[in-house]
Write a protein that holds these residues in place. Structure first.
Motif, PDB file in Angstrom:
ATOM      1  N   ARG A 147       0.854  -1.189   0.000  1.00  0.00           N
ATOM      2  CA  ARG A 147       0.000   0.000   0.000  1.00  0.00           C
ATOM      3  C   ARG A 147       0.887   1.235   0.000  1.00  0.00           C
ATOM      4  O   ARG A 147       1.819   1.336   0.801  1.00  0.00           O
ATOM      5  N   LEU A 148       0.591   2.161  -0.903  1.00  0.00           N
ATOM      6  CA  LEU A 148       1.354   3.403  -1.044  1.00  0.00           C
ATOM      7  C   LEU A 148       0.416   4.596  -0.952  1.00  0.00           C
ATOM      8  O   LEU A 148      -0.657   4.595  -1.562  1.00  0.00           O
ATOM      9  N   ALA A 149       0.836   5.635  -0.218  1.00  0.00           N
ATOM     10  CA  ALA A 149       0.043   6.854  -0.117  1.00  0.00           C
ATOM     11  C   ALA A 149       0.942   8.014   0.301  1.00  0.00           C
ATOM     12  O   ALA A 149       2.035   7.820   0.824  1.00  0.00           O
ATOM     13  N   THR A 150       0.455   9.213   0.078  1.00  0.00           N
ATOM     14  CA  THR A 150       1.207  10.408   0.466  1.00  0.00           C
ATOM     15  C   THR A 150       0.739  10.957   1.809  1.00  0.00           C
ATOM     16  O   THR A 150       1.074  12.074   2.169  1.00  0.00           O
ATOM     17  N   SER A 151      -0.007  10.163   2.542  1.00  0.00           N
ATOM     18  CA  SER A 151      -0.456  10.565   3.865  1.00  0.00           C
ATOM     19  C   SER A 151      -0.390   9.362   4.789  1.00  0.00           C
ATOM     20  O   SER A 151      -0.762   8.255   4.399  1.00  0.00           O
ATOM     21  N   THR A 152       0.098   9.561   6.010  1.00  0.00           N
ATOM     22  CA  THR A 152       0.147   8.446   6.961  1.00  0.00           C
ATOM     23  C   THR A 152      -1.242   8.106   7.477  1.00  0.00           C
ATOM     24  O   THR A 152      -1.461   7.019   7.977  1.00  0.00           O
ATOM     25  N   THR A 153      -2.151   9.034   7.383  1.00  0.00           N
ATOM     26  CA  THR A 153      -3.546   8.794   7.753  1.00  0.00           C
ATOM     27  C   THR A 153      -4.408   9.139   6.537  1.00  0.00           C
ATOM     28  O   THR A 153      -4.994  10.215   6.477  1.00  0.00           O
ATOM     29  N   PRO A 154      -4.457   8.233   5.545  1.00  0.00           N
ATOM     30  CA  PRO A 154      -5.077   8.583   4.264  1.00  0.00           C
ATOM     31  C   PRO A 154      -6.598   8.517   4.243  1.00  0.00           C
ATOM     32  O   PRO A 154      -7.194   8.357   3.196  1.00  0.00           O
ATOM     33  N   TRP A 155      -7.250   8.696   5.376  1.00  0.00           N
ATOM     34  CA  TRP A 155      -8.701   8.682   5.393  1.00  0.00           C
ATOM     35  C   TRP A 155      -9.224   9.802   4.512  1.00  0.00           C
ATOM     36  O   TRP A 155      -8.813  10.945   4.635  1.00  0.00           O
ATOM     37  N   GLY A 156     -10.106   9.446   3.624  1.00  0.00           N
ATOM     38  CA  GLY A 156     -10.653  10.423   2.694  1.00  0.00           C
ATOM     39  C   GLY A 156      -9.693  10.754   1.572  1.00  0.00           C
ATOM     40  O   GLY A 156      -9.959  11.597   0.741  1.00  0.00           O
ATOM     41  N   ASP A 157      -8.540  10.110   1.551  1.00  0.00           N
ATOM     42  CA  ASP A 157      -7.535  10.321   0.522  1.00  0.00           C
ATOM     43  C   ASP A 157      -7.404   9.027  -0.270  1.00  0.00           C
ATOM     44  O   ASP A 157      -8.212   8.124  -0.130  1.00  0.00           O
ATOM     45  N   SER A 158      -6.382   8.918  -1.080  1.00  0.00           N
ATOM     46  CA  SER A 158      -6.251   7.722  -1.918  1.00  0.00           C
ATOM     47  C   SER A 158      -5.048   6.886  -1.537  1.00  0.00           C
ATOM     48  O   SER A 158      -4.042   7.395  -1.037  1.00  0.00           O
ATOM     49  N   ILE A 159      -5.179   5.582  -1.778  1.00  0.00           N
ATOM     50  CA  ILE A 159      -4.119   4.611  -1.552  1.00  0.00           C
ATOM     51  C   ILE A 159      -3.990   3.774  -2.812  1.00  0.00           C
ATOM     52  O   ILE A 159      -4.991   3.349  -3.387  1.00  0.00           O
ATOM     53  N   LEU A 160      -2.777   3.550  -3.230  1.00  0.00           N
ATOM     54  CA  LEU A 160      -2.516   2.602  -4.308  1.00  0.00           C
ATOM     55  C   LEU A 160      -2.191   1.271  -3.652  1.00  0.00           C
ATOM     56  O   LEU A 160      -1.388   1.211  -2.715  1.00  0.00           O
ATOM     57  N   GLN A 161      -2.814   0.217  -4.134  1.00  0.00           N
ATOM     58  CA  GLN A 161      -2.665  -1.099  -3.523  1.00  0.00           C
ATOM     59  C   GLN A 161      -2.269  -2.111  -4.596  1.00  0.00           C
ATOM     60  O   GLN A 161      -2.893  -2.172  -5.649  1.00  0.00           O
ATOM     61  N   VAL A 162      -1.218  -2.881  -4.303  1.00  0.00           N
ATOM     62  CA  VAL A 162      -0.667  -3.826  -5.273  1.00  0.00           C
ATOM     63  C   VAL A 162      -0.515  -5.193  -4.617  1.00  0.00           C
ATOM     64  O   VAL A 162       0.087  -5.302  -3.541  1.00  0.00           O
ATOM     65  N   ASN A 163      -1.042  -6.227  -5.273  1.00  0.00           N
ATOM     66  CA  ASN A 163      -0.868  -7.586  -4.787  1.00  0.00           C
ATOM     67  C   ASN A 163       0.524  -8.062  -5.202  1.00  0.00           C
ATOM     68  O   ASN A 163       0.872  -8.010  -6.377  1.00  0.00           O
ATOM     69  N   ILE A 164       1.313  -8.512  -4.232  1.00  0.00           N
ATOM     70  CA  ILE A 164       2.678  -8.958  -4.465  1.00  0.00           C
ATOM     71  C   ILE A 164       2.739 -10.470  -4.252  1.00  0.00           C
ATOM     72  O   ILE A 164       2.424 -10.961  -3.167  1.00  0.00           O
ATOM     73  N   ASP A 165       3.160 -11.199  -5.275  1.00  0.00           N
ATOM     74  CA  ASP A 165       3.316 -12.652  -5.190  1.00  0.00           C
ATOM     75  C   ASP A 165       4.741 -12.951  -4.725  1.00  0.00           C
ATOM     76  O   ASP A 165       5.687 -12.912  -5.509  1.00  0.00           O
ATOM     77  N   LEU A 166       4.880 -13.254  -3.442  1.00  0.00           N
ATOM     78  CA  LEU A 166       6.213 -13.490  -2.879  1.00  0.00           C
ATOM     79  C   LEU A 166       6.817 -14.796  -3.398  1.00  0.00           C
ATOM     80  O   LEU A 166       8.035 -14.913  -3.492  1.00  0.00           O
ATOM     81  N   ASP A 167       5.976 -15.756  -3.735  1.00  0.00           N
ATOM     82  CA  ASP A 167       6.486 -17.032  -4.263  1.00  0.00           C
ATOM     83  C   ASP A 167       7.128 -16.844  -5.639  1.00  0.00           C
ATOM     84  O   ASP A 167       8.015 -17.607  -6.015  1.00  0.00           O
TER      85      ASP A 167
END
Length: 185
Positions: A147-167
């Motif tokens: 999860r990536l965001a420009t705010s540590t408390t991104p409530w009401g803001d946006s988050i980019l979320q990426v599924n990472i396959d560790l295997d």
């Protein structure tokens, strides 16, 4: 007749009260983040962050260009990111990797220039670098959610979320971490 009317009115009031209870938003409604799911290699964009997640490497040792190094169990994720709207609120201040029921924050170890975490992002000028997560060895399998965001408390803001396959991640004994740099255009 009066008692029937009273009962009917009471039932209407109970139904109305129940409706208000069900339809009233929770106290924190509207403060949830707007999550944008993207895949590895895909560019995603939120209110003030745009990013592409690249290679994922698992290493026992990481070394910075400056010579700093550390051993451990490292998940190294290459990211190209920029601010979408303004530089003032463009600090990459949220970078977490959730594996199972545990969430790991990006490491702040090592020299600042090797880590994209806490880098000031600039609109229209992408930067490329690594995010480093030090995790226990038993967490290095399955999948994780970055999860990536420009705010540590991104409530009401946006988050980019990426599924990472560790295997599917490349596994190496040691990896060299390049300093954060402007992305090639």
């Amino acid at each position: 007749m009066k008692s029937t009317l009273a009962w009917a009115l009471a039932l209407v009031m109970v139904a109305a009260a129940w409706s208000v209870t069900v339809l009233t938003p929770a106290d924190d409604a509207g403060s949830d983040a707007f999550v944008t799911d993207i895949a590895v290699g895909e560019r995603g964009s939120g209110r003030n962050i745009a990013a592409t997640v690249g290679a994922v490497t698992i290493a026992k040792s990481v070394t910075a260009e400056s010579g700093w190094n550390a051993t451990g169990n490292w998940v190294v994720i290459e990211v190209t990111a920029e601010a979408s709207s303004d530089q003032v609120h463009g600090l990459l201040s949220l970078a977490t990797l959730k594996i199972g029921d545990r969430t790991y924050s990006a490491s702040e170890r090592g020299p600042d220039e090797m880590n994209l975490y806490r880098t000031q992002l600039v609109p229209g000028v992408p930067q490329t670098g690594s995010l480093l997560f030090e995790v226990p060895e038993n967490a290095l399998r399955g999948s994780g959610i970055l999860r990536l965001a420009t705010s540590t408390t991104p409530w009401g803001d946006s988050i980019l979320q990426v599924n990472i396959d560790l295997d599917a991640a490349d596994r190496v004994g040691s990896t060299q971490i390049a300093d954060v740099d402007w992305a090639a255009g």
